[in-house]
Design a protein around this motif. Sequence first.
Motif, PDB file in Angstrom:
ATOM      1  N   LEU A  17       0.832  -1.197   0.000  1.00 30.05           N
ATOM      2  CA  LEU A  17       0.000   0.000   0.000  1.00 30.05           C
ATOM      3  C   LEU A  17       0.872   1.255   0.000  1.00 30.05           C
ATOM      4  O   LEU A  17       0.551   2.247  -0.659  1.00 30.05           O
ATOM      5  CB  LEU A  17      -0.945  -0.003   1.202  1.00 30.05           C
ATOM      6  CG  LEU A  17      -2.069   1.026   1.168  1.00 30.05           C
ATOM      7  CD1 LEU A  17      -2.915   0.888  -0.099  1.00 30.05           C
ATOM      8  CD2 LEU A  17      -2.944   0.881   2.396  1.00 30.05           C
ATOM      9  N   GLY A  18       1.998   1.208   0.702  1.00 35.95           N
ATOM     10  CA  GLY A  18       2.924   2.338   0.704  1.00 35.95           C
ATOM     11  C   GLY A  18       3.477   2.615  -0.690  1.00 35.95           C
ATOM     12  O   GLY A  18       3.547   3.772  -1.116  1.00 35.95           O
ATOM     13  N   LYS A  19       3.852   1.555  -1.408  1.00 35.71           N
ATOM     14  CA  LYS A  19       4.365   1.725  -2.778  1.00 35.71           C
ATOM     15  C   LYS A  19       3.295   2.314  -3.686  1.00 35.71           C
ATOM     16  O   LYS A  19       3.563   3.214  -4.490  1.00 35.71           O
ATOM     17  CB  LYS A  19       4.827   0.380  -3.341  1.00 35.71           C
ATOM     18  CG  LYS A  19       6.093  -0.148  -2.733  1.00 35.71           C
ATOM     19  CD  LYS A  19       6.408  -1.511  -3.340  1.00 35.71           C
ATOM     20  CE  LYS A  19       7.427  -2.269  -2.519  1.00 35.71           C
ATOM     21  NZ  LYS A  19       7.599  -3.647  -3.006  1.00 35.71           N
ATOM     22  N   LYS A  20       2.069   1.787  -3.574  1.00 34.33           N
ATOM     23  CA  LYS A  20       0.978   2.285  -4.419  1.00 34.33           C
ATOM     24  C   LYS A  20       0.646   3.738  -4.090  1.00 34.33           C
ATOM     25  O   LYS A  20       0.380   4.543  -4.986  1.00 34.33           O
ATOM     26  CB  LYS A  20      -0.250   1.397  -4.264  1.00 34.33           C
ATOM     27  CG  LYS A  20      -0.086   0.067  -4.947  1.00 34.33           C
ATOM     28  CD  LYS A  20      -1.313  -0.790  -4.847  1.00 34.33           C
ATOM     29  CE  LYS A  20      -1.019  -2.103  -5.566  1.00 34.33           C
ATOM     30  NZ  LYS A  20      -2.102  -3.030  -5.539  1.00 34.33           N
ATOM     31  N   ALA A  21       0.655   4.083  -2.806  1.00 33.96           N
ATOM     32  CA  ALA A  21       0.376   5.465  -2.404  1.00 33.96           C
ATOM     33  C   ALA A  21       1.456   6.402  -2.933  1.00 33.96           C
ATOM     34  O   ALA A  21       1.157   7.500  -3.419  1.00 33.96           O
ATOM     35  CB  ALA A  21       0.269   5.565  -0.886  1.00 33.96           C
ATOM     36  N   ASP A  22       2.713   5.983  -2.858  1.00 31.27           N
ATOM     37  CA  ASP A  22       3.816   6.792  -3.364  1.00 31.27           C
ATOM     38  C   ASP A  22       3.652   7.044  -4.860  1.00 31.27           C
ATOM     39  O   ASP A  22       3.758   8.179  -5.329  1.00 31.27           O
ATOM     40  CB  ASP A  22       5.151   6.100  -3.067  1.00 31.27           C
ATOM     41  CG  ASP A  22       6.333   6.934  -3.523  1.00 31.27           C
ATOM     42  OD1 ASP A  22       6.718   7.859  -2.784  1.00 31.27           O
ATOM     43  OD2 ASP A  22       6.876   6.648  -4.614  1.00 31.27           O
ATOM     44  N   ILE A  28      -0.216  12.300  -9.253  1.00 29.68           N
ATOM     45  CA  ILE A  28      -1.048  13.485  -9.031  1.00 29.68           C
ATOM     46  C   ILE A  28      -0.195  14.750  -9.095  1.00 29.68           C
ATOM     47  O   ILE A  28      -0.572  15.738  -9.741  1.00 29.68           O
ATOM     48  CB  ILE A  28      -1.793  13.385  -7.674  1.00 29.68           C
ATOM     49  CG1 ILE A  28      -2.852  12.290  -7.748  1.00 29.68           C
ATOM     50  CG2 ILE A  28      -2.403  14.723  -7.277  1.00 29.68           C
ATOM     51  CD1 ILE A  28      -3.428  11.897  -6.394  1.00 29.68           C
ATOM     52  N   LEU A  29       0.955  14.717  -8.444  1.00 25.55           N
ATOM     53  CA  LEU A  29       1.840  15.888  -8.428  1.00 25.55           C
ATOM     54  C   LEU A  29       2.283  16.251  -9.840  1.00 25.55           C
ATOM     55  O   LEU A  29       2.184  17.411 -10.258  1.00 25.55           O
ATOM     56  CB  LEU A  29       3.045  15.613  -7.526  1.00 25.55           C
ATOM     57  CG  LEU A  29       4.020  16.763  -7.281  1.00 25.55           C
ATOM     58  CD1 LEU A  29       3.316  17.966  -6.659  1.00 25.55           C
ATOM     59  CD2 LEU A  29       5.162  16.292  -6.390  1.00 25.55           C
ATOM     60  N   TYR A 173       0.827   7.284   7.040  1.00 28.27           N
ATOM     61  CA  TYR A 173      -0.600   7.069   7.257  1.00 28.27           C
ATOM     62  C   TYR A 173      -1.102   5.899   6.410  1.00 28.27           C
ATOM     63  O   TYR A 173      -1.791   5.006   6.910  1.00 28.27           O
ATOM     64  CB  TYR A 173      -1.379   8.349   6.941  1.00 28.27           C
ATOM     65  CG  TYR A 173      -2.874   8.155   7.002  1.00 28.27           C
ATOM     66  CD1 TYR A 173      -3.524   8.077   8.227  1.00 28.27           C
ATOM     67  CD2 TYR A 173      -3.619   8.042   5.834  1.00 28.27           C
ATOM     68  CE1 TYR A 173      -4.894   7.887   8.286  1.00 28.27           C
ATOM     69  CE2 TYR A 173      -4.988   7.853   5.883  1.00 28.27           C
ATOM     70  CZ  TYR A 173      -5.628   7.773   7.110  1.00 28.27           C
ATOM     71  OH  TYR A 173      -6.980   7.568   7.155  1.00 28.27           O
ATOM     72  N   MET A 174      -0.752   5.901   5.119  1.00 31.16           N
ATOM     73  CA  MET A 174      -1.217   4.833   4.226  1.00 31.16           C
ATOM     74  C   MET A 174      -0.640   3.477   4.630  1.00 31.16           C
ATOM     75  O   MET A 174      -1.331   2.464   4.569  1.00 31.16           O
ATOM     76  CB  MET A 174      -0.849   5.154   2.770  1.00 31.16           C
ATOM     77  CG  MET A 174      -1.605   6.348   2.215  1.00 31.16           C
ATOM     78  SD  MET A 174      -3.409   6.222   2.367  1.00 31.16           S
ATOM     79  CE  MET A 174      -3.744   4.886   1.249  1.00 31.16           C
ATOM     80  N   ARG A 175       0.601   3.465   5.065  1.00 32.53           N
ATOM     81  CA  ARG A 175       1.233   2.205   5.463  1.00 32.53           C
ATOM     82  C   ARG A 175       0.682   1.682   6.791  1.00 32.53           C
ATOM     83  O   ARG A 175       0.726   0.490   7.047  1.00 32.53           O
ATOM     84  CB  ARG A 175       2.742   2.388   5.562  1.00 32.53           C
ATOM     85  CG  ARG A 175       3.404   2.500   4.217  1.00 32.53           C
ATOM     86  CD  ARG A 175       4.916   2.573   4.349  1.00 32.53           C
ATOM     87  NE  ARG A 175       5.510   2.480   3.045  1.00 32.53           N
ATOM     88  CZ  ARG A 175       6.285   3.412   2.499  1.00 32.53           C
ATOM     89  NH1 ARG A 175       6.568   4.507   3.174  1.00 32.53           N
ATOM     90  NH2 ARG A 175       6.774   3.254   1.299  1.00 32.53           N
TER      91      ARG A 175
END
Length: 186
Positions: A17-22, A28-29, A173-175
């Motif tokens: 989930l951390g990789k996907k959030a990153d 987005i940026l 937070y995501m992790r």
Amino acid sequence: IAILLLFAGGIWASCELGKKADTAEREILISNVSAVALTLNPQRLQALSFTTADEKNPAFQRITEQMKAAVRVTGLRYVFSVAEREGKFVFGPESLNKEDPLASPPGTVYARPPEELKTVFNTGRSVTTRLYTDEYGTFITALVPILNPSDNSVLMVVGADTPADIWQAAMLYMRSIPLLLSLVLI
């Protein structure tokens, strides 16, 4: 054993989930910075010298106002521009007010740019940086080139920073979600 497997699954899910959030945050940026870059007229950019003289240049003033408007629409904290002049990177128009501690007057040499900035000038391709520290702080940055329509050379690069502490807090937070769920289930 079931408890260990559940906890191990939580750790694995946390990493994934951390990789996907990153990846999602980087997309987005760069999408937001690309939207800003698309609003800037390459012909107007060619009227800039990337020196202090630009402050009185109507093209500089117009681009600065466009960048300020774009920040309000995209939700970016600020956007800036950089050009390469005589082997150095120098700042140009940006959305920051002159009084802001992160503001750089036009022509200010970017003393410690991220390595990826040179790559963008060399390849003409957009990137997000790894975590880096420069004279303004520690960031993850999206860098988007604006190309000269006549020869595809890079006229300037538009960038936007996300401070490291904000980026890392969002990733933490995501992790934490899968880890907390696995602990609740244990």
